[in-house]
Each structure stands twice: as C-alpha cells, then as structure tokens.
Design a protein around this motif. Structure first.
Motif, PDB file in Angstrom:
ATOM      1  N   PHE A 161      33.193  29.766 -56.783  1.00 21.47           N
ATOM      2  CA  PHE A 161      33.453  30.384 -58.084  1.00 21.47           C
ATOM      3  C   PHE A 161      33.846  31.852 -57.892  1.00 21.47           C
ATOM      4  O   PHE A 161      33.103  32.761 -58.284  1.00 21.47           O
ATOM      5  CB  PHE A 161      32.208  30.293 -58.979  1.00 21.47           C
ATOM      6  CG  PHE A 161      31.673  28.895 -59.153  1.00 21.47           C
ATOM      7  CD1 PHE A 161      32.391  27.949 -59.868  1.00 21.47           C
ATOM      8  CD2 PHE A 161      30.457  28.531 -58.593  1.00 21.47           C
ATOM      9  CE1 PHE A 161      31.910  26.655 -60.032  1.00 21.47           C
ATOM     10  CE2 PHE A 161      29.955  27.238 -58.760  1.00 21.47           C
ATOM     11  CZ  PHE A 161      30.683  26.304 -59.476  1.00 21.47           C
ATOM     12  N   PRO A 162      35.019  32.124 -57.304  1.00 22.53           N
ATOM     13  CA  PRO A 162      35.402  33.518 -57.018  1.00 22.53           C
ATOM     14  C   PRO A 162      35.489  34.384 -58.280  1.00 22.53           C
ATOM     15  O   PRO A 162      35.270  35.592 -58.216  1.00 22.53           O
ATOM     16  CB  PRO A 162      36.760  33.388 -56.330  1.00 22.53           C
ATOM     17  CG  PRO A 162      37.268  32.037 -56.695  1.00 22.53           C
ATOM     18  CD  PRO A 162      36.052  31.173 -56.912  1.00 22.53           C
ATOM     19  N   GLU A 163      35.767  33.769 -59.413  1.00 26.42           N
ATOM     20  CA  GLU A 163      35.851  34.514 -60.667  1.00 26.42           C
ATOM     21  C   GLU A 163      34.489  35.061 -61.114  1.00 26.42           C
ATOM     22  O   GLU A 163      34.412  35.940 -61.969  1.00 26.42           O
ATOM     23  CB  GLU A 163      36.464  33.651 -61.779  1.00 26.42           C
ATOM     24  CG  GLU A 163      35.631  32.462 -62.221  1.00 26.42           C
ATOM     25  CD  GLU A 163      35.786  31.184 -61.393  1.00 26.42           C
ATOM     26  OE1 GLU A 163      35.612  30.105 -61.974  1.00 26.42           O
ATOM     27  OE2 GLU A 163      36.065  31.253 -60.184  1.00 26.42           O
ATOM     28  N   HIS A 164      33.414  34.568 -60.520  1.00 20.32           N
ATOM     29  CA  HIS A 164      32.060  35.001 -60.873  1.00 20.32           C
ATOM     30  C   HIS A 164      31.371  35.699 -59.691  1.00 20.32           C
ATOM     31  O   HIS A 164      30.139  35.778 -59.658  1.00 20.32           O
ATOM     32  CB  HIS A 164      31.222  33.812 -61.338  1.00 20.32           C
ATOM     33  CG  HIS A 164      31.835  33.047 -62.458  1.00 20.32           C
ATOM     34  ND1 HIS A 164      32.223  33.624 -63.644  1.00 20.32           N
ATOM     35  CD2 HIS A 164      32.169  31.738 -62.562  1.00 20.32           C
ATOM     36  CE1 HIS A 164      32.755  32.712 -64.433  1.00 20.32           C
ATOM     37  NE2 HIS A 164      32.730  31.555 -63.804  1.00 20.32           N
ATOM     38  N   ALA A 165      32.154  36.228 -58.743  1.00 25.70           N
ATOM     39  CA  ALA A 165      31.607  36.804 -57.516  1.00 25.70           C
ATOM     40  C   ALA A 165      30.622  37.942 -57.793  1.00 25.70           C
ATOM     41  O   ALA A 165      29.579  38.031 -57.130  1.00 25.70           O
ATOM     42  CB  ALA A 165      32.728  37.281 -56.602  1.00 25.70           C
ATOM     43  N   GLU A 166      30.914  38.807 -58.762  1.00 24.43           N
ATOM     44  CA  GLU A 166      30.002  39.928 -59.044  1.00 24.43           C
ATOM     45  C   GLU A 166      28.663  39.419 -59.556  1.00 24.43           C
ATOM     46  O   GLU A 166      27.604  39.867 -59.113  1.00 24.43           O
ATOM     47  CB  GLU A 166      30.640  40.867 -60.062  1.00 24.43           C
ATOM     48  CG  GLU A 166      29.805  42.097 -60.345  1.00 24.43           C
ATOM     49  CD  GLU A 166      30.459  43.067 -61.318  1.00 24.43           C
ATOM     50  OE1 GLU A 166      29.700  43.813 -61.966  1.00 24.43           O
ATOM     51  OE2 GLU A 166      31.688  43.062 -61.437  1.00 24.43           O
ATOM     52  N   LEU A 167      28.684  38.472 -60.505  1.00 26.52           N
ATOM     53  CA  LEU A 167      27.462  37.907 -61.039  1.00 26.52           C
ATOM     54  C   LEU A 167      26.678  37.165 -59.955  1.00 26.52           C
ATOM     55  O   LEU A 167      25.460  37.317 -59.842  1.00 26.52           O
ATOM     56  CB  LEU A 167      27.779  36.965 -62.210  1.00 26.52           C
ATOM     57  CG  LEU A 167      26.592  36.307 -62.890  1.00 26.52           C
ATOM     58  CD1 LEU A 167      25.755  37.360 -63.629  1.00 26.52           C
ATOM     59  CD2 LEU A 167      27.072  35.231 -63.863  1.00 26.52           C
ATOM     60  N   VAL A 168      27.378  36.391 -59.159  1.00 26.57           N
ATOM     61  CA  VAL A 168      26.746  35.652 -58.058  1.00 26.57           C
ATOM     62  C   VAL A 168      26.083  36.620 -57.093  1.00 26.57           C
ATOM     63  O   VAL A 168      24.958  36.396 -56.641  1.00 26.57           O
ATOM     64  CB  VAL A 168      27.785  34.756 -57.335  1.00 26.57           C
ATOM     65  CG1 VAL A 168      27.268  34.275 -55.996  1.00 26.57           C
ATOM     66  CG2 VAL A 168      28.157  33.567 -58.236  1.00 26.57           C
ATOM     67  N   GLY A 169      26.766  37.725 -56.773  1.00 29.07           N
ATOM     68  CA  GLY A 169      26.198  38.714 -55.871  1.00 29.07           C
ATOM     69  C   GLY A 169      24.914  39.323 -56.401  1.00 29.07           C
ATOM     70  O   GLY A 169      23.984  39.609 -55.654  1.00 29.07           O
ATOM     71  N   LYS A 170      24.851  39.488 -57.721  1.00 30.32           N
ATOM     72  CA  LYS A 170      23.682  40.091 -58.353  1.00 30.32           C
ATOM     73  C   LYS A 170      22.510  39.121 -58.466  1.00 30.32           C
ATOM     74  O   LYS A 170      21.354  39.528 -58.425  1.00 30.32           O
ATOM     75  CB  LYS A 170      24.093  40.560 -59.754  1.00 30.32           C
ATOM     76  CG  LYS A 170      23.005  41.213 -60.556  1.00 30.32           C
ATOM     77  CD  LYS A 170      23.538  41.633 -61.924  1.00 30.32           C
ATOM     78  CE  LYS A 170      22.421  42.113 -62.810  1.00 30.32           C
ATOM     79  NZ  LYS A 170      22.878  42.430 -64.161  1.00 30.32           N
ATOM     80  N   LEU A 171      22.806  37.811 -58.624  1.00 30.62           N
ATOM     81  CA  LEU A 171      21.767  36.841 -58.951  1.00 30.62           C
ATOM     82  C   LEU A 171      21.536  35.774 -57.872  1.00 30.62           C
ATOM     83  O   LEU A 171      21.108  34.670 -58.173  1.00 30.62           O
ATOM     84  CB  LEU A 171      22.087  36.164 -60.292  1.00 30.62           C
ATOM     85  CG  LEU A 171      22.161  37.102 -61.498  1.00 30.62           C
ATOM     86  CD1 LEU A 171      22.567  36.333 -62.754  1.00 30.62           C
ATOM     87  CD2 LEU A 171      20.840  37.830 -61.714  1.00 30.62           C
ATOM     88  N   THR A 172      21.826  36.114 -56.612  1.00 31.91           N
ATOM     89  CA  THR A 172      21.466  35.233 -55.504  1.00 31.91           C
ATOM     90  C   THR A 172      20.599  35.992 -54.521  1.00 31.91           C
ATOM     91  O   THR A 172      20.644  37.211 -54.461  1.00 31.91           O
ATOM     92  CB  THR A 172      22.711  34.684 -54.757  1.00 31.91           C
ATOM     93  OG1 THR A 172      23.546  35.771 -54.379  1.00 31.91           O
ATOM     94  CG2 THR A 172      23.475  33.685 -55.594  1.00 31.91           C
ATOM     95  N   GLN A 173      19.807  35.259 -53.759  1.00 30.43           N
ATOM     96  CA  GLN A 173      18.908  35.886 -52.797  1.00 30.43           C
ATOM     97  C   GLN A 173      19.611  36.260 -51.514  1.00 30.43           C
ATOM     98  O   GLN A 173      19.150  37.090 -50.764  1.00 30.43           O
ATOM     99  CB  GLN A 173      17.735  34.953 -52.482  1.00 30.43           C
ATOM    100  CG  GLN A 173      16.790  34.806 -53.652  1.00 30.43           C
ATOM    101  CD  GLN A 173      15.640  33.865 -53.349  1.00 30.43           C
ATOM    102  OE1 GLN A 173      15.824  32.851 -52.691  1.00 30.43           O
ATOM    103  NE2 GLN A 173      14.476  34.183 -53.852  1.00 30.43           N
ATOM    104  N   GLY A 174      20.701  35.609 -51.207  1.00 28.74           N
ATOM    105  CA  GLY A 174      21.375  35.932 -49.950  1.00 28.74           C
ATOM    106  C   GLY A 174      22.591  35.114 -49.720  1.00 28.74           C
ATOM    107  O   GLY A 174      23.060  34.374 -50.507  1.00 28.74           O
TER     108      GLY A 174
END
Length: 174
Positions: A161-174
């Motif tokens: 989901f590259p369109e959500h990369a910023e959100l994914v970066g903020k809400l994943t552990q690693g």
C-alpha cells in the motif's frame, strides 16, 4: 483520580488495568479474554478448530497509545466503553483507507460499534480527552486465535500500500 468539569471521577489507567486484570498485548495496549463459546461445537477453518466466538477487553493508554497495524482472519465487532476516543485506520485489500473514530460523542459522528471484516489491516490510536486511556471490547467470530493474526511490517505494508506509506510508518512496530 482526576475530576472533569462535571465533577465525575475518572479512574486512572492503572486502576482500570488492575480492576479488569488486563495484560500487555503484542500489538500494543492491554487486553484480557473475557469470553469464549465453550458450550458450542468448535468451528473448522483453514487454520484449524476455533471457538464459535471469543471476546476481549482492549485498552489503549497514554503510555501505550497505539494498536499497531495487524490483520485478523475473523470478523471483529468493536464496542466502545469509556475514556478517550480511539481512532481506527482500516486498510482494505484493494487499498481503500477508512478512518473511524470510536467514542461517546455520537452527535459528532463517533461510533459506539465498529465492524472490521476479516482480511482488513487495522491499527488504532488513542485520541486526546479527559482520561488517559480508551476502553473497548471486541467480539470475534470465528473466535480469535493468535495463529490467525499477522502483525504488519513497514516493508510489507509499504510495498503493498505505497499510497499509505506515511500512515504505515507511523502505526507499525517495525
């Protein structure tokens, strides 16, 4: 204890954790299983036999404010109880992002119940408010088993989901 403008006592997070006998959860926050359908036949799914339904308490706190992206195979219905609102970010298999706030202000559009279908990536964040926590329950069917849960990784979800990369970066552990 803190007191809000209406002189209502709001217990602190530690008191709620102790009262409900909650334990740390691998996705963040705290939980305790409160129910499993022991009086019904088990349901057979691809991963094996599961209870027909399970239920938990789930608590986010100011010290553990994020339930990191994860995917469950089963359908989950969330029920808001008390404390601060909790914002859910849901990424569907086609990449559609849906953001929902669970809380008591239904006039402002907050939800008391939220259904998340199996196969949807889900993360949650504690929002600001009078308390230092937000408490929900979840009913899961077929019943929850850690074998049916996948924690999201920045790399995998970033590629998917590259369109959500910023959100994914903020809400994943690693």
């Amino acid at each position: 204890m803190t007191i809000n403008a209406f002189d209502t006592h709001i217990p602190d997070a530690e008191a709620v954790i102790a009262a409900l006998a909650l334990e740390p959860h691998m996705e963040g926050g705290f939980y305790r299983r409160t129910f499993q359908s022991d009086h019904h036949a088990m349901v057979e799914i691809n991963g094996g036999k599961r209870h027909l339904m399970t239920s938990i308490y789930y608590l986010l706190t100011k010290d553990s404010p994020i339930g990191h992206f994860h995917l469950n195979q089963s359908d989950i219905v969330h029920y808001y109880h008390l404390g601060n609102p909790i914002q859910y970010s849901l990424i569907f298999p086609d990449g559609t992002l849906n953001t929902v706030v669970m809380g008591s202000d239904v006039i402002a559009g907050q939800c008391l119940q939220l259904h998340v279908p199996g196969g949807v990536w889900k993360a949650s964040q504690l929002m600001n408010g009078l308390a230092e926590y937000g408490l929900i329950s979840e009913a899961v069917s077929p019943g929850f088993d850690f074998a049916d849960m996948e924690m999201g990784s920045r790399q995998k979800l970033g590629v998917q989901f590259p369109e959500h990369a910023e959100l994914v970066g903020k809400l994943t552990q690693g």
